[in-house]
Design a protein around this motif. Sequence first.
Motif, PDB file in Angstrom:
ATOM      1  N   PRO A 141      32.510 -15.444  27.824  1.00 64.02           N
ATOM      2  CA  PRO A 141      31.497 -14.440  28.265  1.00 64.02           C
ATOM      3  C   PRO A 141      32.634 -13.684  29.636  1.00 64.02           C
ATOM      4  O   PRO A 141      32.504 -12.702  29.742  1.00 64.02           O
ATOM      5  N   ASP A 142      32.477 -14.556  30.281  1.00 65.70           N
ATOM      6  CA  ASP A 142      33.629 -13.917  31.451  1.00 65.70           C
ATOM      7  C   ASP A 142      34.968 -13.221  30.993  1.00 65.70           C
ATOM      8  O   ASP A 142      35.368 -12.455  31.712  1.00 65.70           O
ATOM      9  N   ALA A 171      33.836 -10.144  29.653  1.00 61.66           N
ATOM     10  CA  ALA A 171      33.770  -9.141  30.423  1.00 61.66           C
ATOM     11  C   ALA A 171      35.370  -8.886  31.398  1.00 61.66           C
ATOM     12  O   ALA A 171      35.627  -8.135  31.827  1.00 61.66           O
ATOM     13  N   LYS A 202      36.585  -4.873  32.087  1.00 66.13           N
ATOM     14  CA  LYS A 202      36.490  -4.860  33.196  1.00 66.13           C
ATOM     15  C   LYS A 202      38.538  -4.181  33.132  1.00 66.13           C
ATOM     16  O   LYS A 202      38.878  -3.116  34.161  1.00 66.13           O
ATOM     17  N   GLU A 209      33.077  -1.923  33.486  1.00 65.61           N
ATOM     18  CA  GLU A 209      32.614  -3.049  34.995  1.00 65.61           C
ATOM     19  C   GLU A 209      31.294  -3.839  33.957  1.00 65.61           C
ATOM     20  O   GLU A 209      30.367  -3.295  33.840  1.00 65.61           O
ATOM     21  N   VAL A 210      31.620  -4.652  33.894  1.00 61.37           N
ATOM     22  CA  VAL A 210      30.721  -5.813  32.990  1.00 61.37           C
ATOM     23  C   VAL A 210      30.169  -7.162  34.051  1.00 61.37           C
ATOM     24  O   VAL A 210      30.867  -8.141  33.409  1.00 61.37           O
ATOM     25  N   GLY A 211      28.870  -6.961  34.807  1.00 60.59           N
ATOM     26  CA  GLY A 211      29.303  -8.245  35.308  1.00 60.59           C
ATOM     27  C   GLY A 211      29.780  -8.433  36.251  1.00 60.59           C
ATOM     28  O   GLY A 211      30.630  -7.586  36.616  1.00 60.59           O
ATOM     29  N   VAL A 270      32.540 -10.233  38.287  1.00 61.90           N
ATOM     30  CA  VAL A 270      33.905 -10.914  37.515  1.00 61.90           C
ATOM     31  C   VAL A 270      35.016 -11.950  38.949  1.00 61.90           C
ATOM     32  O   VAL A 270      34.762 -11.627  40.321  1.00 61.90           O
ATOM     33  N   GLU A 306      40.187 -13.035  37.400  1.00 65.60           N
ATOM     34  CA  GLU A 306      40.485 -12.346  37.119  1.00 65.60           C
ATOM     35  C   GLU A 306      42.033 -12.460  36.735  1.00 65.60           C
ATOM     36  O   GLU A 306      42.959 -11.745  36.061  1.00 65.60           O
TER      37      GLU A 306
END
Length: 372
Positions: free
Chosen positions: A56-57, A60, A64, A69-71, A73, A78
């Motif tokens: 999931p990360d 995300a 990004k 932008e989802v959640g 990070v 990253e």
Amino acid sequence: MQTDLSPLATTQPLPQASRPGLSRSKGWWLNGLLAVLLVVVMIWSVGIGAVSIPIPDVLAILLKQLGWEVGVVEPQQETVLTVIRLPRILLGVLVGAVLGISGAAIQGLFRNPLADPGLIGISSGASVMAVLMIVLQLRVFSDLSSLSGLYALSLAAFAGAVGTTLLVYTLARKNGRTVVSTMLLVGVAINVFCEALRGLMMYLADDAQLRAISYWSLGSLGGASWEVLQVTTPFLLVPVLLMPRLSKPMNAFALGESQAGHLGVDVSKLKRNVVILATLGVGVAVAVSGVIGFIGLVIPHLIRLVSGANHRTVLPGSALLGAIVLTLSDLVARTLVAPAELPIGIITGMIGAPTFLFMLVRGAGRKPYTEN
């Protein structure tokens, strides 16, 4: 009418694409499945390493980068994903794809499943020039490199691949046409000479140079970066995108040179295009990742066992499966002895050799590469 007496063509000919309707439907299904599997493998691999990143990360972070932008990070995750892992995986996908499709094209050119790009001197030429660069520190390549010799080794390897292939292709031409059997024999001779020259350089090398030669000769994607991708992606994509356009004439070429000519195929042009595209792709691949074995040999075998010999399926299927196998091999290479890293050629060799032997033994009784 001339008869094609190529020893490769007569010993184990690749089959012509029989039952085209079945092969075409099977090809669409197989290539679609491989494309989905490649995406899954890429997303899964990019999250595995010293810094673990859950899927999931990973999604995300990727979203990004696309502006969504989802959640929340984490900056460390990253940075690791975007700076280190993502360019490495993308380079592995491109290198694996070009090795797989080039191997399939060379096998189609020689009409034999035991052929690979190394037969025409691509890998050996790149290897010997890289070794010369390491041992002798050839200044001409360092001077041509715009970044203080950063790409000198890759430039030398690519020059060696192009030079040896051009020599093989030139010596194989007789009376204005390229003789495939002569190309094979010249390639064998050039490979032996390159190996002898590489052995001489290794004899003259010191301990540090020997370690560099050994590591480079076994292949690695450790030098991947966005800068490397920016330079090499166009050259790696060209063979992957253009070779499938040769599938129809290559299907005709599987019947023999004379028969292909009667069907309207420009045989000389086909040979030239296959050699140029394979040299471009494999030369650049070896230049940026070193020598990675068995991808160009085993991958087309696996595709043919599933889908048949129709090049409409074999060429794109070999590119997709080559990308998958090399991505997974690189994942094993960088995690098995972490924080150290194994040369990727060790992984592909340990996987490829037993797989190849299994296919030979399993196929000995039912002749999977003979005509139906």
